[in-house]
Design a protein around this motif. Structure first.
Motif, PDB file in Angstrom:
ATOM      1  N   ASP A 342       0.859  -1.192   0.000  1.00 58.90           N
ATOM      2  CA  ASP A 342       0.000   0.000   0.000  1.00 58.90           C
ATOM      3  C   ASP A 342       0.890   1.235   0.000  1.00 58.90           C
ATOM      4  N   VAL A 394      -0.779  -1.175  -4.062  1.00 58.45           N
ATOM      5  CA  VAL A 394      -2.177  -0.817  -3.843  1.00 58.45           C
ATOM      6  C   VAL A 394      -2.231   0.689  -3.653  1.00 58.45           C
ATOM      7  N   HIS A 398      -7.006   1.617  -7.038  1.00 60.92           N
ATOM      8  CA  HIS A 398      -6.277   0.557  -7.734  1.00 60.92           C
ATOM      9  C   HIS A 398      -5.919  -0.557  -6.757  1.00 60.92           C
ATOM     10  N   ARG A 399      -6.180  -1.779  -7.162  1.00 59.83           N
ATOM     11  CA  ARG A 399      -5.769  -2.972  -6.448  1.00 59.83           C
ATOM     12  C   ARG A 399      -5.555  -4.079  -7.466  1.00 59.83           C
ATOM     13  N   SER A 401      -5.929  -7.261  -9.273  1.00 58.26           N
ATOM     14  CA  SER A 401      -7.039  -8.204  -9.199  1.00 58.26           C
ATOM     15  C   SER A 401      -6.617  -9.626  -9.497  1.00 58.26           C
TER      16      SER A 401
END
Length: 427
Positions: A342, A394, A398-399, A401
């Protein structure tokens, strides 16, 4: 022998020595109206200053005669290469002439061992002394020192040179014993320790002088002599890669030890080059140049990114760096449990391990997220390679997938297919 012929032989003989950078030298600038030359800029010998200038130096040997018979060296005693030797005056005059023609901004001087280590070192130091004291030369000077030379000669060398270097030659003592039996690993390290002590002592004296100059005293105090600098750009060394059986894990472990014990500025890696009439103990082919490149990348990770040598090239994993991806990406692919990171919460040491994020980009991220939360678009504004960064991070909006395996495949696909490396010619 004519001077031009000597220069052709001894400049070619010096091309195998890679340890010639200049960052960190004491400011010597002739723009104030006195002296000759300058060592300003970020590097010497085909390095680039911040403004894009290519800075070079005269890189020669005093002589390629040598008493030693190191198997990997083209100038070894049993080699039949053409031999030459400069006089001290010739090296001094060449340096000044090339500088006045705006061809160089400094000198890198090494030598084969002639008569004795002390005699050779005296000749090398005398070149630097004449340039500094008789011609007031203020450009960069890098001297290659002789490990077995007397301590007082090392002290004199550091007084005139910006940087000193003592080659460790090979990553293991056993390799040095097998390929260069006349050299002694303990003698080399002892000389490195002496240089480090002199550097530390000179810096302590300079810091003390600066502190005294800033101290307010009501009564005038007598002027004190300014401490003399000693090899202000530190010391460096060079290791030959591929001449013995040492793997990358061993090489990086040796480098980490040298950085910690002797505070070296740089460890340079030089891929072994096959030489004519080579001994059977040497490999018949040179290692891939990409291996040298990966070692430099791994070295950068140890110095600036907080990686340990055992993390980059684990001994249990074969001890060799991957040639298809850079070491940082290889580490990330081997540790999917550490990702995604993150960018709004991760500490600096973890952000530095994200593929595609450099030191400057991480520092800017840390400053920006103090004001607001960051999105993927903010990464784009930092001009980082999004195809490498996004699968491992992250951000707001936005992450990743995909599963870790798919993320790894995406990262591999993001690696550009470069053309086969070509060795650059220095001269």
């Amino acid at each position: 022998m004519e001077l031009n012929s000597k220069l052709a032989i001894l400049a070619d003989a010096a091309k195998y020595d890679a340890s010639c950078a200049s960052s960190g030298g004491t400011r010597r600038d002739s723009t104030q109206g006195r002296g000759l030359g300058s060592n300003e800029g970020m590097g010497i010998c085909h390095s680039y200053a911040p403004d894009g200038r290519c800075i070079s130096l005269l890189k020669i040997l005093l002589t390629n005669y040598c008493r030693f018979d190191c198997l990997y060296c083209v100038n070894r005693a049993s080699s039949d290469v053409p031999r030459a030797r400069f006089t001290i005056d010739e090296v001094v005059q060449l340096t000044l002439d090339f500088y006045r023609r705006n061809c160089i901004e400094g000198l890198f001087l090494s030598s084969g061992i002639i008569r004795s280590p002390d005699y050779t070192m005296e000749q090398v130091v005398e070149v630097a002394r004449r340039l500094r004291e008789e011609h007031d030369f203020r450009g960069y000077i890098h001297l290659k020192t002789i490990p077995d030379a007397a301590p007082e000669l090392l002290q004199r060398a550091g007084r005139h040179a910006d940087r000193l270097s003592i080659n460790i030659e090979l990553p293991t003592e056993s390799g040095l014993t097998a390929l260069a039996p006349e050299k002694n690993a303990m003698s080399i390290k002892r000389s490195m320790a002496r240089v480090r002590m002199q550097i530390d002592e000179a810096r302590a004296q300079q810091q003390e002088a600066q502190a005294q100059a800033m101290t307010f005293l009501p009564r005038a105090r007598p002027a004190r002599a300014r401490p003399e600098p000693f090899a202000a750009a530190g010391q460096s060394t060079q290791m030959i890669v591929g001449a013995d059986g040492a793997d990358d894990a061993t090489i990086l472990s040796t480098s980490a030890t040298l950085y910690g014990a002797y505070r070296l500025k740089r460890v340079y890696y030089s891929a072994f080059s096959p030489i004519p009439d080579a001994a059977s103990a040497l490999p018949p082919q040179a290692p891939p140049l990409q291996r040298e490149h990966r070692l430099y990348q791994a070295d950068w990770l140890m110095r600036f990114y907080g990686f340990g040598a055992e993390e980059i090239a684990p001994p249990t994993g074969g001890g060799m760096l991957r040639l298809d991806v850079d070491p940082k990406l290889a580490w990330a692919l081997a540790h999917p449990e550490r990702f995604p990171v993150d960018i709004n919460r991760a500490p600096r040491e973890l952000l530095l391990r994200v593929p595609g994020l450099g030191v400057k980009a991480v520092d800017r991220l840390l400053l920006a997220r103090r004001v607001r939360r960051l999105r993927a678009d903010d990464l784009q504004r930092l001009h980082v390679p999004l195809r490498k960064v996004l699968p491992f991070t992250v951000a707001d909006g936005h992450r990743p997938s995909r599963a870790p395996a798919a993320t790894a495949a995406t990262a591999r696909a993001a690696v550009p297919r470069a053309a086969p490396p070509v060795q650059a010619a220095l001269f």
